[in-house]
Design a protein around this motif. Sequence first.
Motif, short mmCIF file in Angstrom:
data_model
loop_
_atom_site.label_atom_id
_atom_site.label_comp_id
_atom_site.label_asym_id
_atom_site.label_seq_id
_atom_site.Cartn_x
_atom_site.Cartn_y
_atom_site.Cartn_z
N SER A 1 0.84 -1.18 0.00
CA SER A 1 0.00 0.00 0.00
C SER A 1 0.88 1.24 0.00
O SER A 1 1.90 1.30 0.66
N LEU A 2 0.46 2.24 -0.73
CA LEU A 2 1.23 3.47 -0.80
C LEU A 2 1.02 4.35 0.41
O LEU A 2 1.85 5.19 0.75
N TYR A 3 -0.09 4.18 1.09
CA TYR A 3 -0.43 5.00 2.24
C TYR A 3 -0.48 4.14 3.49
O TYR A 3 -1.19 3.13 3.51
N PRO A 4 0.24 4.49 4.53
CA PRO A 4 0.29 3.63 5.72
C PRO A 4 -0.96 3.70 6.60
O PRO A 4 -1.17 2.86 7.45
N GLY A 5 -1.79 4.72 6.40
CA GLY A 5 -3.00 4.88 7.22
C GLY A 5 -4.16 4.08 6.67
O GLY A 5 -4.01 3.30 5.73
N ASP A 68 -6.36 -4.76 -3.16
CA ASP A 68 -5.96 -3.62 -2.34
C ASP A 68 -6.46 -3.70 -0.90
O ASP A 68 -5.89 -3.08 -0.02
N GLU A 71 -9.69 -0.72 4.15
CA GLU A 71 -10.31 -0.97 5.45
C GLU A 71 -11.83 -0.76 5.39
O GLU A 71 -12.58 -1.46 6.06
N CYS A 110 -11.75 2.74 12.22
CA CYS A 110 -10.47 2.80 11.50
C CYS A 110 -9.62 3.99 11.91
O CYS A 110 -8.41 3.90 12.03
N THR A 116 -5.77 2.82 14.99
CA THR A 116 -4.38 3.28 14.83
C THR A 116 -3.43 2.31 15.51
O THR A 116 -2.39 1.93 14.94
N ARG A 119 -3.06 -0.90 13.44
CA ARG A 119 -2.20 -0.71 12.26
C ARG A 119 -0.73 -0.68 12.68
O ARG A 119 0.13 -1.20 11.98
N LEU A 120 -0.43 -0.03 13.79
CA LEU A 120 0.96 0.06 14.25
C LEU A 120 1.52 -1.29 14.67
O LEU A 120 2.70 -1.56 14.50
N THR A 122 0.56 -4.28 13.53
CA THR A 122 0.57 -5.33 12.47
C THR A 122 1.49 -4.97 11.35
O THR A 122 2.04 -3.97 11.21
#
Length: 122
Positions: A1-5, A68, A71, A110, A116, A119-120, A122
Amino acid sequence: SLYPGPVVAVCLSPPAEEWAQSAPSSPLAHIPALAVVDRLRAGQALRVFMRALEIASRSFTELRLQVDRPEVVVRPRVSSVAMFDMPSVELMKGVGEAAMLEKLGELRACFGLRGTLRRLLT
C-alpha cells in the motif's frame, strides 16, 4: 500500500450479488432521433457491447478491492443513474451522505485510537 494509514474506497458499482438487478439502458434510447435504431440489430448489438463493458468494469473493480483490501468500502446507491442521465447535485449529495452515514461506525473504528494501534502493531 502506498499510504500507511487507513484506506477508504468509494465504489460506484453495486456489490456483485446485485449485478443482475441493474441492467444498463441503451445510450441510443436517450436520443430521440436515434431511438428507432435502438430497436434494430445495431442497437441490440450496442446494448450487448455496453453490458459486456459494464461487467468487465465491475469485475475489475471487485478484483482491485480484493487485491488492495481497503479498510472501509463505501458504496453509494447510484446504480439507477445511467451513463447519459443528468441527476441533480442535491440527489447525488444525498446518496453520498447516506452511504457515508451507513459506514460511519467502520470509519470511526479505522480512524480512532484502536484502529491506529492495530495498524501500528501489524
